[in-house]
Design a protein around this motif. Structure first.
Motif, PDB file in Angstrom:
ATOM      1  N   LEU A  17       0.641  -0.550   0.427  1.00 66.34           N
ATOM      2  CA  LEU A  17       0.243  -0.260   0.219  1.00 66.34           C
ATOM      3  C   LEU A  17       0.603   1.291   0.128  1.00 66.34           C
ATOM      4  O   LEU A  17       0.664   2.334  -0.736  1.00 66.34           O
ATOM      5  N   LEU A  18       2.147   0.983   0.909  1.00 65.84           N
ATOM      6  CA  LEU A  18       3.366   2.874   0.624  1.00 65.84           C
ATOM      7  C   LEU A  18       3.790   2.586  -0.309  1.00 65.84           C
ATOM      8  O   LEU A  18       3.650   3.825  -0.701  1.00 65.84           O
ATOM      9  N   ASP A  19       3.923   1.658  -1.388  1.00 68.92           N
ATOM     10  CA  ASP A  19       4.294   1.236  -2.437  1.00 68.92           C
ATOM     11  C   ASP A  19       3.388   2.368  -3.715  1.00 68.92           C
ATOM     12  O   ASP A  19       3.687   3.378  -4.307  1.00 68.92           O
ATOM     13  N   LYS A  20       2.429   2.127  -3.458  1.00 65.54           N
ATOM     14  CA  LYS A  20       0.959   2.628  -4.353  1.00 65.54           C
ATOM     15  C   LYS A  20       0.275   4.112  -3.716  1.00 65.54           C
ATOM     16  O   LYS A  20       0.923   5.034  -4.591  1.00 65.54           O
ATOM     17  N   ILE A  21       0.897   4.694  -2.329  1.00 64.38           N
ATOM     18  CA  ILE A  21       0.927   5.715  -2.173  1.00 64.38           C
ATOM     19  C   ILE A  21       2.032   6.738  -3.019  1.00 64.38           C
ATOM     20  O   ILE A  21       1.282   7.856  -2.999  1.00 64.38           O
ATOM     21  N   VAL A  22       2.976   6.376  -2.035  1.00 61.41           N
ATOM     22  CA  VAL A  22       4.069   6.812  -2.843  1.00 61.41           C
ATOM     23  C   VAL A  22       4.020   7.419  -4.103  1.00 61.41           C
ATOM     24  O   VAL A  22       4.559   8.520  -5.046  1.00 61.41           O
ATOM     25  N   GLN A  23       3.715   6.202  -5.079  1.00 61.37           N
ATOM     26  CA  GLN A  23       3.641   6.383  -6.450  1.00 61.37           C
ATOM     27  C   GLN A  23       2.778   7.574  -7.092  1.00 61.37           C
ATOM     28  O   GLN A  23       3.131   8.277  -7.964  1.00 61.37           O
ATOM     29  N   LYS A  24       1.636   7.546  -6.380  1.00 61.52           N
ATOM     30  CA  LYS A  24       0.532   8.285  -6.469  1.00 61.52           C
ATOM     31  C   LYS A  24       1.063   9.415  -6.517  1.00 61.52           C
ATOM     32  O   LYS A  24       1.032  10.567  -7.707  1.00 61.52           O
ATOM     33  N   LEU A  25       1.155   9.633  -5.075  1.00 60.09           N
ATOM     34  CA  LEU A  25       1.547  11.101  -4.792  1.00 60.09           C
ATOM     35  C   LEU A  25       2.749  12.135  -5.023  1.00 60.09           C
ATOM     36  O   LEU A  25       2.654  13.413  -5.196  1.00 60.09           O
ATOM     37  N   GLN A  26       3.659  11.432  -5.748  1.00 62.61           N
ATOM     38  CA  GLN A  26       4.904  11.706  -6.389  1.00 62.61           C
ATOM     39  C   GLN A  26       4.813  12.015  -7.569  1.00 62.61           C
ATOM     40  O   GLN A  26       5.458  13.298  -8.442  1.00 62.61           O
ATOM     41  N   LEU A  27       3.529  12.363  -8.474  1.00 64.77           N
ATOM     42  CA  LEU A  27       3.157  12.369  -9.294  1.00 64.77           C
ATOM     43  C   LEU A  27       2.214  13.759  -9.195  1.00 64.77           C
ATOM     44  O   LEU A  27       2.382  14.660 -10.782  1.00 64.77           O
TER      45      LEU A  27
END
Length: 264
Positions: free
Chosen positions: A14-24
């Motif tokens: 889940l953390l990977d998904k969050i970071v990947q989305k927010l850094q965009l």
């Protein structure tokens, strides 16, 4: 990104998904994680406590869109704001399929420096978030013994009135308040531990926890009297280790009031 050893695989995914989305989002300049992530003490029941640092000039816009931003992360099933803990910048969310609780605290970049515990950088534009953290040392709110003493005896009087009137569930709630705001924080502070209410008090201060058990009651007059008297005993013992101005007159008056008005 180097993850803590105790990070469960479900949380990592889940953390990977969050970071990947927010850094965009170009308005977001850094993402940090605090709490059990920062101390490497996670388990499968842990929350993810995230700090989302935003460009100051974009902060209001991001705040107005924060639910849309959180919604964009796959798996979100519920979310609400944190006014109940005095933090409207906070959004508390739950993600499927593993029912993981995530706290998103949106802050303007300079405000990220003001924090109660260590925060690990998960991602940042350049070194913006790391540099901001370096400007201030984390400070966990400490109990103020004089503030407590100035209130404790009036609180004792309040408890006595509730028991005497037969408002037993109200008295039960107040016992919880005293454990969380007075007794546990003072005991933890005096043990040089983070005074985070009653969280993990059973393992952090096991001997004190046994004494605290005697402040737990059923909603009956007799049990409530015993529990509140134990609160007073614990407080007086803890107070011995604090350099404060004691209100002996209020202490005597309110203890006698408790005795007189709750006599069985």
């Amino acid at each position: 990104m180097k993850y803590p050893k105790t990070l469960p695989q479900t949380h990592k995914q889940l953390l990977d998904k969050i970071v990947q989305k927010l850094q965009l989002d170009p308005r977001i300049v850094g993402i940090g994680a605090s709490g059990s992530y920062a101390t490497d003490t996670l388990d499968k029941y842990s929350d993810l406590d995230l700090v989302i640092a935003v460009k100051p000039e974009q902060f209001e816009a991001v705040m107005s869109e924060r639910f849309t931003i959180i919604e964009s992360i796959e798996g979100k099933v519920a979310a609400f704001t944190g006014e109940h803990v005095g933090e409207p910048r906070l959004v508390i969310a739950l993600y499927a399929p593993d029912a993981i609780h995530v706290d998103f605290k949106f802050v303007s970049l300079p405000d990220a420096a003001i924090r109660v515990d260590d925060t690990k950088v998960l991602w940042e534009q350049g070194t913006l978030l790391s540099d901001t953290f370096k400007t201030k040392v984390p400070q966990y709110p400490q109990p103020e013994p004089q503030w407590i003493e100035d209130r404790f005896w009036i609180w004792t009087h309040y408890a006595a009135t509730k028991i005497a009137r037969g408002e037993y569930f109200e008295a039960l709630e107040f016992l919880s308040f005293l454990r969380t705001v007075v007794l546990s924080p003072l005991a933890l502070k005096q043990a040089n531990l983070t005074p985070s209410g009653v969280r993990k008090i059973e393992t952090r201060l096991p001997e004190f926890s046994k004494k605290l058990e005697l402040t737990v009651a059923k909603p009956t007059k007799s049990e409530l009297i015993i529990a509140f008297k134990q609160c007073i005993r614990l407080y007086l013992t803890l107070r011995e280790h604090e350099d404060i101005q004691r209100n002996v007159e209020a202490q005597k008056l309110c203890i006698q009031y408790l005795e007189d008005e709750t006599r069985l």
